[in-house]
Design a protein around this motif. Sequence first.
Motif, PDB file in Angstrom:
ATOM      1  N   LEU A 156       0.830  -1.196   0.000  1.00  0.00           N
ATOM      2  CA  LEU A 156       0.000   0.000   0.000  1.00  0.00           C
ATOM      3  C   LEU A 156       0.873   1.259   0.000  1.00  0.00           C
ATOM      4  N   SER A 157       1.912   1.239   0.800  1.00  0.00           N
ATOM      5  CA  SER A 157       2.834   2.369   0.869  1.00  0.00           C
ATOM      6  C   SER A 157       3.507   2.592  -0.483  1.00  0.00           C
ATOM      7  N   GLN A 158       3.953   1.528  -1.123  1.00  0.00           N
ATOM      8  CA  GLN A 158       4.581   1.636  -2.445  1.00  0.00           C
ATOM      9  C   GLN A 158       3.583   2.143  -3.489  1.00  0.00           C
ATOM     10  N   THR A 159       2.354   1.686  -3.394  1.00  0.00           N
ATOM     11  CA  THR A 159       1.308   2.128  -4.316  1.00  0.00           C
ATOM     12  C   THR A 159       1.024   3.610  -4.127  1.00  0.00           C
ATOM     13  N   GLU A 160       0.967   4.054  -2.870  1.00  0.00           N
ATOM     14  CA  GLU A 160       0.725   5.469  -2.586  1.00  0.00           C
ATOM     15  C   GLU A 160       1.864   6.338  -3.130  1.00  0.00           C
ATOM     16  N   LEU A 161       3.103   5.881  -2.979  1.00  0.00           N
ATOM     17  CA  LEU A 161       4.248   6.616  -3.519  1.00  0.00           C
ATOM     18  C   LEU A 161       4.190   6.680  -5.044  1.00  0.00           C
ATOM     19  N   ALA A 162       3.812   5.567  -5.658  1.00  0.00           N
ATOM     20  CA  ALA A 162       3.696   5.532  -7.115  1.00  0.00           C
ATOM     21  C   ALA A 162       2.603   6.497  -7.591  1.00  0.00           C
ATOM     22  N   ILE A 163       1.499   6.550  -6.873  1.00  0.00           N
ATOM     23  CA  ILE A 163       0.404   7.466  -7.224  1.00  0.00           C
ATOM     24  C   ILE A 163       0.870   8.914  -7.104  1.00  0.00           C
ATOM     25  N   LYS A 164       1.607   9.224  -6.048  1.00  0.00           N
ATOM     26  CA  LYS A 164       2.126  10.590  -5.876  1.00  0.00           C
ATOM     27  C   LYS A 164       3.076  10.947  -7.016  1.00  0.00           C
ATOM     28  N   ASP A 165       3.925  10.007  -7.411  1.00  0.00           N
ATOM     29  CA  ASP A 165       4.836  10.249  -8.536  1.00  0.00           C
ATOM     30  C   ASP A 165       4.050  10.488  -9.834  1.00  0.00           C
ATOM     31  N   LEU A 166       3.017   9.691 -10.048  1.00  0.00           N
ATOM     32  CA  LEU A 166       2.188   9.858 -11.242  1.00  0.00           C
ATOM     33  C   LEU A 166       1.470  11.207 -11.230  1.00  0.00           C
ATOM     34  N   GLU A 167       0.979  11.619 -10.067  1.00  0.00           N
ATOM     35  CA  GLU A 167       0.316  12.917  -9.950  1.00  0.00           C
ATOM     36  C   GLU A 167       1.295  14.049 -10.268  1.00  0.00           C
ATOM     37  N   LYS A 168       2.526  13.910  -9.789  1.00  0.00           N
ATOM     38  CA  LYS A 168       3.550  14.922 -10.060  1.00  0.00           C
ATOM     39  C   LYS A 168       3.849  14.984 -11.556  1.00  0.00           C
ATOM     40  N   MET A 169       4.015  13.814 -12.181  1.00  0.00           N
ATOM     41  CA  MET A 169       4.284  13.773 -13.620  1.00  0.00           C
ATOM     42  C   MET A 169       3.115  14.358 -14.408  1.00  0.00           C
TER      43      MET A 169
END
Length: 64
Positions: free
Chosen positions: A15-28
Motif C-alpha cells: 500500500l505504501s509503495q502504491t501510494e508513492l507511485a500514485i504521488k509520482d504519477l500525480e507529479k508527472m
Amino acid sequence: MKPTSELLKESQEQLSQTELAIKDLEKMLGLMNKRFDELNGMMIGLGQALNSEERKRDDYPKRE
C-alpha cells in the motif's frame, strides 16, 4: 501458510509503495499539464502571428 501479522505487514508495504507511485504519477501529470499549457500558448501565439501575416498578404495587392 504465512502468519497474519506477516501478511498484514506485506500488505501495508504494498500500500505504501502504491501510494508513492500514485504521488509520482500525480507529479508527472502536473508537469505534463504545465507543458501542455505552455505548448498550447505557443500554438495560439503562432496561429495569431500566421493570421496577422495572412491579413498583411491579403491586403498587399489592395494597397497598390
